[in-house]
Enzyme design. Structure first.
Site, short mmCIF file in Angstrom:
data_model
loop_
_atom_site.label_atom_id
_atom_site.label_comp_id
_atom_site.label_asym_id
_atom_site.label_seq_id
_atom_site.Cartn_x
_atom_site.Cartn_y
_atom_site.Cartn_z
N GLU A 175 30.88 78.33 -13.33
CA GLU A 175 31.41 76.99 -13.11
C GLU A 175 30.31 76.08 -12.56
OE1 GLU A 175 32.98 74.69 -13.95
OE2 GLU A 175 35.04 74.78 -13.17
N HIS A 216 39.58 81.24 -17.17
CA HIS A 216 40.14 82.37 -16.40
C HIS A 216 41.57 82.08 -15.94
CE1 HIS A 216 39.92 80.14 -12.66
NE2 HIS A 216 38.76 79.66 -13.10
O1 LIG Z 1 35.91 75.64 -9.54
C1 LIG Z 1 37.07 75.21 -9.45
O2 LIG Z 1 37.69 75.11 -8.41
C2 LIG Z 1 37.75 74.73 -10.73
C3 LIG Z 1 37.41 73.28 -10.95
O3 LIG Z 1 38.19 72.78 -12.00
O4 LIG Z 1 37.28 75.46 -11.84
P1 LIG Z 1 37.81 76.89 -12.27
O5 LIG Z 1 39.07 77.16 -11.51
O6 LIG Z 1 38.08 76.80 -13.74
O7 LIG Z 1 36.71 77.87 -11.98
#
Ligand SMILES: O=C(O)[C@@H](CO)OP(=O)(O)O
Length: 213
Positions: free
Chosen positions: A82, A9
């Site tokens: 995530e 994203h």
């Molecule tokens: O969860 C988060 O803070 C990051 C970790 O790397 O992942 P993402 O921004 O890609 O969701």
């Protein structure tokens, strides 16, 4: 052969603040929306047939920008979320105590079965991601899905496709709106299964794109 494109994203407010999201969420920044438009232009002519996103808001927001260019509906799949980062979600990396920072690093630094308290292990993450990509093989012939997903999740997916254990230390950089591709190959010459074609490509992005935490 099944071709699957993978997009992290766009930059979010919490990415910019280096605040841990996991399965919590924050909206895209203006830069994140620009990145999403740039990756949309990059994939416009790749014959994408399905746009499938993690159901977390930042991924859906990115997918909706892609959808306008690709003219496809956005489907969501919660298996693409995530890593659940438990008690650390919402905290700024710079404000973590030394103990919390050790906990943060544990799932990413080669410790089998490590998990942030109230979170999930990298193996649990890998299992749900592989279930999601294996289901893509059931799509009609000629389908080319694009998944909008997350940094740790995509790093784990790409690493495990390459045969690394889910808890292997991260050795790949996946910036916001980077583009990766995995294929399912079933030819006579090479081992049957998923293979990494491209990982973390940012050649379509015109300005800075952040690494993961
Ligand atoms: O969860 C988060 O803070 C990051 C970790 O790397 O992942 P993402 O921004 O890609 O969701």
């Amino acid at each position: 052969m099944t071709i699957v494109y993978l997009v992290r994203h766009g930059e979010t407010q919490w990415n910019a603040q280096k605040r841990i999201q996991g399965q919590a969420d924050s909206p895209l920044t203006e830069e994140g929306r620009i990145q999403a438009k740039q990756v949309a232009m990059r994939v416009k002519n790749l014959g994408i047939t399905h746009l499938i996103s993690s159901d977390l808001g930042r991924a859906v927001e990115t997918a909706e920008i892609l959808a306008q260019v690709l003219m496809l509906p956005v489907q969501t799949d919660k298996r693409l979320r995530e890593l659940d980062m438990g008690i650390l979600e919402g905290k700024c990396v710079s404000e973590l105590t030394p103990e919390e920072d050790m906990i943060r690093r544990s799932p990413l630094s080669g410790t089998p079965d490590a998990r942030i308290p109230n979170g999930e292990s990298m193996q649990e993450l890998a299992n749900r991601l592989h279930d999601a990509i294996d289901d893509l093989r059931m799509l009609p012939d000629g389908s080319v899905p694009l998944l909008v997903c997350h940094g740790l999740a995509l790093g784990c997916l790409i690493g495990t496709v390459m045969g690394l254990p889910a808890h292997a230390p991260r050795r790949i950089r996946l910036r916001n709106c980077s583009l990766s591709r995995i294929d399912y190959q079933a030819g006579e010459w090479l081992a049957e299964g998923w293979i990494v074609e491209t990982a973390g490509d940012i050649s379509h992005l015109e300005s800075h794109s952040a690494d993961e935490l």
